[in-house]
Scaffold this motif. Sequence first.
Motif, PDB file in Angstrom:
ATOM      1  N   GLU A 127       2.831   1.793  11.452  1.00 22.78           N
ATOM      2  CA  GLU A 127       1.984   2.462  10.464  1.00 22.78           C
ATOM      3  C   GLU A 127       0.880   3.255  11.159  1.00 22.78           C
ATOM      4  OE1 GLU A 127       0.368  -0.025   7.328  1.00 22.78           O
ATOM      5  OE2 GLU A 127      -1.172   1.471   6.875  1.00 22.78           O
ATOM      6  N   LEU A 153       2.396   6.393  12.916  1.00 15.72           N
ATOM      7  CA  LEU A 153       2.799   7.455  11.996  1.00 15.72           C
ATOM      8  C   LEU A 153       1.580   8.070  11.303  1.00 15.72           C
ATOM      9  CD1 LEU A 153       6.018   5.785  10.544  1.00 15.72           C
ATOM     10  CD2 LEU A 153       5.891   7.725  12.122  1.00 15.72           C
ATOM     11  N   ARG A 166      -1.442   8.329  12.675  1.00 14.47           N
ATOM     12  CA  ARG A 166      -2.124   9.175  13.668  1.00 14.47           C
ATOM     13  C   ARG A 166      -1.362  10.477  13.924  1.00 14.47           C
ATOM     14  NH1 ARG A 166      -3.900   6.231  18.898  1.00 14.47           N
ATOM     15  NH2 ARG A 166      -5.070   8.181  19.128  1.00 14.47           N
ATOM     16  N   GLY A 187       0.025  12.050  11.611  1.00 12.07           N
ATOM     17  CA  GLY A 187      -0.095  12.828  10.374  1.00 12.07           C
ATOM     18  C   GLY A 187       1.114  12.699   9.464  1.00 12.07           C
ATOM     19  N   LEU A 188       1.953  11.700   9.711  1.00 13.58           N
ATOM     20  CA  LEU A 188       3.217  11.597   8.973  1.00 13.58           C
ATOM     21  C   LEU A 188       3.145  10.633   7.802  1.00 13.58           C
ATOM     22  CD1 LEU A 188       5.628  11.565  12.046  1.00 13.58           C
ATOM     23  CD2 LEU A 188       5.184  13.455  10.451  1.00 13.58           C
ATOM     24  N   ILE A 189       2.111   9.835   7.774  1.00 17.25           N
ATOM     25  CA  ILE A 189       1.984   8.839   6.708  1.00 17.25           C
ATOM     26  C   ILE A 189       0.562   8.846   6.178  1.00 17.25           C
ATOM     27  CG2 ILE A 189       1.594   6.335   6.573  1.00 17.25           C
ATOM     28  CD1 ILE A 189       4.364   5.865   7.376  1.00 17.25           C
ATOM     29  N   ASP A 190       0.470   8.754   4.864  1.00 12.41           N
ATOM     30  CA  ASP A 190      -0.811   8.630   4.182  1.00 12.41           C
ATOM     31  C   ASP A 190      -0.941   7.166   3.771  1.00 12.41           C
ATOM     32  OD1 ASP A 190      -2.911   8.612   2.427  1.00 12.41           O
ATOM     33  OD2 ASP A 190      -2.012  10.018   0.984  1.00 12.41           O
ATOM     34  N   PRO A 191      -1.837   6.410   4.383  1.00 11.02           N
ATOM     35  CA  PRO A 191      -1.932   4.981   4.043  1.00 11.02           C
ATOM     36  C   PRO A 191      -2.155   4.753   2.549  1.00 11.02           C
ATOM     37  CG  PRO A 191      -3.220   5.441   6.007  1.00 11.02           C
ATOM     38  CD  PRO A 191      -2.767   6.778   5.472  1.00 11.02           C
ATOM     39  N   ALA A 192      -2.801   5.687   1.871  1.00 10.31           N
ATOM     40  CA  ALA A 192      -2.996   5.531   0.424  1.00 10.31           C
ATOM     41  C   ALA A 192      -1.650   5.599  -0.310  1.00 10.31           C
ATOM     42  CB  ALA A 192      -3.940   6.608  -0.102  1.00 10.31           C
ATOM     43  N   ALA A 193      -0.706   6.353   0.250  1.00 11.73           N
ATOM     44  CA  ALA A 193       0.634   6.411  -0.363  1.00 11.73           C
ATOM     45  C   ALA A 193       1.330   5.063  -0.211  1.00 11.73           C
ATOM     46  CB  ALA A 193       1.463   7.526   0.279  1.00 11.73           C
ATOM     47  N   LEU A 194       1.109   4.407   0.917  1.00 14.52           N
ATOM     48  CA  LEU A 194       1.696   3.067   1.098  1.00 14.52           C
ATOM     49  C   LEU A 194       1.126   2.104   0.065  1.00 14.52           C
ATOM     50  CD1 LEU A 194       1.753   2.563   4.988  1.00 14.52           C
ATOM     51  CD2 LEU A 194       3.266   3.920   3.533  1.00 14.52           C
ATOM     52  N   ASP A 195      -0.185   2.169  -0.131  1.00 15.70           N
ATOM     53  CA  ASP A 195      -0.808   1.299  -1.144  1.00 15.70           C
ATOM     54  C   ASP A 195      -0.195   1.546  -2.518  1.00 15.70           C
ATOM     55  OD1 ASP A 195      -2.487   0.368   0.855  1.00 15.70           O
ATOM     56  OD2 ASP A 195      -4.151   1.697   0.298  1.00 15.70           O
ATOM     57  N   GLU A 196       0.058   2.799  -2.818  1.00 15.00           N
ATOM     58  CA  GLU A 196       0.613   3.163  -4.120  1.00 15.00           C
ATOM     59  C   GLU A 196       2.046   2.621  -4.281  1.00 15.00           C
ATOM     60  OE1 GLU A 196      -0.765   4.381  -6.681  1.00 15.00           O
ATOM     61  OE2 GLU A 196       0.905   5.105  -7.908  1.00 15.00           O
ATOM     62  N   ALA A 247       6.935  -0.188   2.438  1.00 12.77           N
ATOM     63  CA  ALA A 247       6.233   1.065   2.128  1.00 12.77           C
ATOM     64  C   ALA A 247       6.323   2.062   3.288  1.00 12.77           C
ATOM     65  CB  ALA A 247       4.775   0.759   1.777  1.00 12.77           C
ATOM     66  N   ARG A 259       4.335  15.113   4.712  1.00 11.32           N
ATOM     67  CA  ARG A 259       3.833  13.764   4.464  1.00 11.32           C
ATOM     68  C   ARG A 259       3.818  13.447   2.965  1.00 11.32           C
ATOM     69  NH1 ARG A 259      -2.289  11.968   6.014  1.00 11.32           N
ATOM     70  NH2 ARG A 259      -2.777  13.543   4.426  1.00 11.32           N
ATOM     71  N   ALA A 301      -0.180  10.298  -1.763  1.00  8.85           N
ATOM     72  CA  ALA A 301      -0.313   9.188  -2.715  1.00  8.85           C
ATOM     73  C   ALA A 301      -0.079   9.657  -4.144  1.00  8.85           C
ATOM     74  CB  ALA A 301      -1.695   8.548  -2.576  1.00  8.85           C
ATOM     75  N   VAL A 314       3.621   9.795  -5.237  1.00 10.44           N
ATOM     76  CA  VAL A 314       4.490   8.627  -5.002  1.00 10.44           C
ATOM     77  C   VAL A 314       5.227   8.221  -6.280  1.00 10.44           C
ATOM     78  CG1 VAL A 314       4.446   6.131  -4.592  1.00 10.44           C
ATOM     79  CG2 VAL A 314       3.329   7.681  -2.984  1.00 10.44           C
TER      80      VAL A 314
END
Lengths: 206, 224
Positions: A27, A30, A32, A34-43, B36, B106, B109, B112
Amino acid sequence: MPHDHGDDAPPHSLLPPDPALRVKALETLLTRKGLIDPAALDEIIEIYAHKVGPRNGAAVVARAWTDPDFRKRLLEDATEAVAEMGFTGRQGEHVVAVENTPEQHNMVVCTLCSCYPWPLLGIPPGWYKSDAYRARAVREPRRVLAEFGVTLPEGQRVRVWDSTAEVRYLVLPMRPVGTDGLDANALAALVSRDAMIGTALVEAPA
Amino acid sequence: MTRVHDMGGRFGDGPVQRAAGDAPVFAEEWHARALAVTLAAGALGQWTLDRSRFARESLAPADYMAFSYYEKWLAGLADLLVAQDVVSRAELAGAEPAPSPLAARRLRAEVVAGTLARGGPVLRDGPAPRFAPGDRVRTRRPARNLAVTGGHTRLPGYAAGLTGVVERAHGCHVFPDTNAHGLGEQAEPLYTVVFDAAEVWGAAEAPGDTVSCDLWESYLEPET
């Protein structure tokens, strides 16, 4: 290479051995890059932990028990029928509903991986993804059912559906006798996740 | 011919172990994170679902059996990220990450929920079906990918070389055996084929019990 692995070692072996650290490392990397938005994971987690789960499937079952036209549409084209109720999407793009009858009990497995109707039942439970279930449900479904406390009446066939393609199966359990006075909401409360996989039956309230 | 994931019918796994009561959807916080991260990385569009299944089933048998469910996902994901040049081995091993040209893709959020609700339908236009419900068919044996040695296939080993009956035609679906290997979708008719459990296993638990699989047309031959 900071690790002493040869170039032939699979890439995953370069990650830390502890799984929680492994996912954190991926995580972080990815994010760092720029490939993942941690807020998207939360969602994503919020949706599958709290919003999409077996209550969706139970609402479908209860409606099928109380609305003959819907039941007919569900058995003819479940994808369309459940979409009417807002249940669409990932791992539920093509849905087939299979009806339990006094002649046939249906049970669903994915022997090759863990295919499961996410929009209707959510993320599969651990046992559904276990080697024991994947290996045995196709060969000895009745022994597996017995471990779940289910014994079928004499003369009822077992049909096991191995989800080998992108068709996802929902078992439509038999409505228990003695529930004529219950409305769809009360009926839905009786329908367990396992009953919609085919490893449980639906019982009338005591 | 088989890989370790193809375990239908295998002996020796013991009872199905279930969590007691109302187990949480994710038994560990990292399970949720692993799911996720895998979904968000998939949304970059650098591989197909079939390719990601092939990555998991290509794990060494010793790893596949030692890993818990989400560890298999993580390992498959790490291997895919490198195979598709999304990250480098050095980055995976802890080197300073370089910015990625894929960053514009990317998953944000705010999209999603819509992305998950759309999913990825695999129904396509394709050739007219060769078989119809009621037809008797024989499955190919051995269960193998004809285009790629050791490649992905969705014909389980236990279902190879069997006679069954076509029960339902599903239209043309993306063909995993090619799609997993960058050889195109090559959509084919897909059928639910029912087998008598007694034929599959030599003896059924009870007469009349059946097993079905969803099988692509090129897995099947007419049985006269």
